[in-house]
Every structure is written in C-alpha cells, then in structure tokens.
Design an enzyme around this catalytic site. Sequence first.
Site, short mmCIF file in Angstrom:
data_model
loop_
_atom_site.label_atom_id
_atom_site.label_comp_id
_atom_site.label_asym_id
_atom_site.label_seq_id
_atom_site.Cartn_x
_atom_site.Cartn_y
_atom_site.Cartn_z
CG ASP A 60 -2.10 0.88 1.14
OD1 ASP A 60 -2.08 1.80 0.30
OD2 ASP A 60 -3.07 0.67 1.89
CG ASP A 61 -0.03 4.96 -0.17
OD1 ASP A 61 -0.83 4.59 -1.04
OD2 ASP A 61 -0.27 5.89 0.62
CE LYS A 107 -6.54 0.58 2.23
NZ LYS A 107 -5.53 1.65 2.12
CE LYS A 141 -3.00 7.47 -2.08
NZ LYS A 141 -2.93 7.21 -0.61
CG ASP A 200 -2.25 0.82 -3.19
OD1 ASP A 200 -1.08 1.22 -3.09
OD2 ASP A 200 -3.15 1.16 -2.40
CG ASN A 201 -1.45 4.23 -4.64
OD1 ASN A 201 -2.55 3.85 -4.23
ND2 ASN A 201 -0.49 4.66 -3.83
CB CYS A 242 -6.36 3.16 -1.99
SG CYS A 242 -6.76 1.75 -0.98
NE ARG A 262 -6.22 -1.06 -1.71
CZ ARG A 262 -5.27 -1.69 -1.02
NH1 ARG A 262 -5.47 -2.94 -0.63
NH2 ARG A 262 -4.16 -1.09 -0.70
CG HIS A 304 -1.70 4.03 3.50
ND1 HIS A 304 -2.09 4.98 4.43
CD2 HIS A 304 -2.43 4.28 2.39
CE1 HIS A 304 -3.03 5.75 3.90
NE2 HIS A 304 -3.24 5.35 2.66
CG HIS A 349 -10.36 1.07 0.68
ND1 HIS A 349 -9.28 1.90 0.46
CD2 HIS A 349 -11.34 1.87 1.16
CE1 HIS A 349 -9.59 3.14 0.79
NE2 HIS A 349 -10.84 3.15 1.23
#
Length: 541
Positions: A33-34, A128, A363, A316-317, A71, A75, A210, A130
């Site tokens: 994540d991130d 996660k 991002k 994710d990014n 995010c 996903r 993240h 989301h």
Amino acid sequence: MKKIFSILYLSMGLTALGMAQQKKPNIVLILADDLGYSDLGAYGGEIETPNLDRLASEGLRLREFYNNSICAPTRASLLTGQYQHKAGVGYFSNDLGLPAYQGYINQESLTIAEVLKENGYHTITSGKWHVSGKGNSLPWQRGFDFVFPKEEKSSDSGAPGFKGKTDAQGYPLPEHDATNVINQHALSFLDQIKGDKKPFFLYLAHTAPHWPLVALPQDIAKYKGKYDKGWEAIRQERFKRQKELGLIRPDVKLSVRDEDIYDWDRLSFDQRQLWAKKMEIYAAMVDRLDQSIGQLIQKLKDNGQLDNTLIVFLSDNGAPAEDLVKWHHGARINTGPVGTTGSYESQSKNWSYASNTPYKAFKDYTYEGGINTPFIAWFPNRISAHTIKNGEGHIIDLAPTFYALAGAKYPKIYKGIKPNDLKGKNLLPVIFEDKNQIDRPEGLFWERAGNRAARIGKWKLVSTWPSYKWELYNLETDPTEIKDVANQNHDVVSQLSQAYFNWAKNNGVVDFAQLEEREPESMKEFRKSKVQEIAAPAFRF
C-alpha cells in the site's frame, strides 16, 4: 521380465509426472500500500528487502506495470479485471450517486475469488479490502471463504482497525503490529487447508507502508542515520543502482524535480533530523513487510505448498504526496512521537519524491510516478531467474492471467447475472515465455478525479485537473516524462484523445467538473494538501 518391469515403472513415473503437471497451481497475490517504484532493493532502493529481492532474482521483474494511481480504484480493477469505472469504483470508496462512482464493486464485475471458487479453489484474503459500501460487496459476499478481518465496518473503511497493545514508549508490540497481524491470519488460513488437495488463491493485502508512520522500534533502529543525507542524495543513489540493475537504460534522464520539494541544504539541523526520522520509520515499515513475506514463503515450504505456487507482488499506486500535518487535522490529531501508535504522520511529498525514482509525480496523478508499480512474479521451475522485461502490463490483466493459469472458465452467467467481459490481457506469454511485452493496440486509459491519461504504444497523453490541456510524451525515448511534445505531434494527440473519449464513454466516465460538487470535503482537502510550503515540520520528535 526385468525389461517389462522397467517399462512399467517408467510408464508409472511418466503418468505420475503428468498428473503432477496437471495439478492446478496455487496463486498468491501480495499487494503493498503506497509503496514507491524504487523502495525495494530489487528496484534500486537501499531498504533491506532480502525476501522480495530473492523472489525478484529467482523470477521476473517488469519495468512497466500499471495501476489506477490510488487505493480503492486500483483494488477494484485488481480484483475484477475491469477498469475501475466499469466495476463501480471510478472515484474512490465514496458514493457520488452514479453507477460508475458508487464506491463499491458492482455485481456485474466478478472477483477473482468468485471465478476461482467456481473452478475448485480455496479462496483466502487477509488485510485491506476497501471496495465495499453500504453493506454491499463485502469479501465473504464476493467469493472469499477465509477472511480477515471479518467485520463489516473494517471492510467498508478499508484497513483493519488495529488498536493493539504498545510498549512503554508507545510503539506497537510485535504481536499487535498491523503487518504481523495481517500476515499471521494468512498463515493460519494456509495451515487450515494444508492437508487438502484443492489449490488455493490467497489475496494478501497489506496496509504497509501506508501512513500513518508506525513501526516496531527494532526495525526503526536499523535505519538510524541512514537518511541524514536527504531525499535528493537518496534519489540520485537509487537512480544509479536502477541503471546498474538494468531496470533503466543508461541514456534515460532523471525526472525533473517538483518546484515545491524542500531544499535539504536550506533546512536547519533540527528540521533535517525530524525529516530523516520520518524516512527511517517508513523504511522500517517496508522492512517489516519484507520480513512477513519471508515468513509466508517459509510457511508455504513447511506446508508443502510452495513448489506449485505462483507469487505475484505489486503496489496499489506510487508513493503519496499527502502531508498529514496539513491535511485531515493531522497536527491536532497527533498524540505521540512519530513512529508510535499515537502518531499521525506521513513521509510526505519530499520523501515520496525519492520513493518514486526515477519517475515524475505521485499517487493520485497519472504521470508514471503515480501509476507505475514494482511487479515481481515468482514460480519455481516455471519462470526463468534474473528476468527483467518491459511488460507494459496493467492490473486489469491479472484476472485473465490467473484464469488462464488455473484453466478456469469465466462464466457467461453468474447467479443469474451476465458478467462484464474481461478487457485485460493474459500475461503468461510474458511471465513464462519469451515475449517482452503485451501487444495492446487498443491502448490503456486512466481517469482519477479529473486527472487523465492514455497510452498507445510508445505514446502517452496526460492532463492534470483542473487543466484540460493535453501533454504528450514519447515513453520510448523519454520514460521519465521530461519533454512535452504535443505541439510537434498534433495528429498523435488527436488519435489518443479520441481513443480516450471512446474509452470514457464505454466505461461510464463523467467529466469531473460534473462530479466535483459531490466530492466529500475530506477528499477536497486531500487534493489541496498536496501543495506544500516551506515550513518547519509540525510533528514531535
């Protein structure tokens, strides 16, 4: 007689080999994540990531693998093989009142778990989610048999809400660290099925790295003083290693520095110490993420599940530009030093500038720094070691790739509903064979809160909200998007913009000017927060 028995044994051996080869493979999909493009050692970083580096060296890395820049939309595409708007998550996990922007996966977009479950797979997720909302599209409603956390509120909001025990200084205890908790539940699920002959699909969605920046003190200690030289020096070192690794061509130039990146040399000694501490904690979070993947690999080996398993890792990014001191009342919410569970801090745009080396932006943007992620694929005896390819893959490609690998049929009707057609490509010729990148004459397209992009072949078109002006880049000669050549290539701009608008129409994309008034105030703050001013950091040491 001896010859007859030899032939019989040979025949039995070949039959057993054939049965082994026909056994459906396990699939493990790990999402960070991130995480920035250069944060892993295998992608040029200085953070200690020996387990991911091992998977990379024994497997495949792609130079170009695209996400949706933020995010929830990423996903949604990752899980369904659909563009995010087609799946119903065109903006974020917020309902903006239109089908393409409802904020959770619609019923027409089948998840990988739903399809693989129908084809004989155990389906597992930990971490996660989301992509649910209003009690709809929760993981156990979308094909997953084993789920953590199995709480509706946690799934709707995204990340598991860990409020575990801390040590005397306020740092999380190891058994309550978010990365460890997510990983341990995944390992427990694997133990529950280890004696079963059915294959499994594991979607392991970590929250690290993240923000908020929280890490274990023993991990933070490993990076003490590592970032005292500042983000520009780290960026230059990473860029040099990327060229040495063969990820970046020798002739490629580093992207142009953003005007609002702080000048490290102009900061006071105390400011430098505070900023360096942030990156030490970010690095510790990435380090712990890598440690957890080492534990996962060992568990698969111990359970006899490893040799027939494809492992795919990505982010994710790109690394974020969010400054929590200025956004979401961050300075007021902080109740403890950075790194502790009371901290509400981010690494901010300055360090993300280094994390996204060599690319431009962050991002939420559709420049390469926002949408190009590390991609590692590992499968023993199936993927050649030390392989680096261009790829030009996209998250919509993972679903059709996994279905091809599993020999899974994509249903024409599922629970009385006609599913959306898959638009992604099968990546197996790139992953297992000699193909260097996917053929995609129709192109790839992005839209996120008015930020737009289109790529066909070497050409990439970009515009950044609130501007509608198109920029054009030749990624073959300028992968770091330094020189806008739109004025010299009007025909190319016209071709790509027309392709973009056709895609937008087919996927329910709406001009963001029509949606901006429906945007939640917190997300408006988020977009404004990405512009920084030179100021002393407002967090406690």
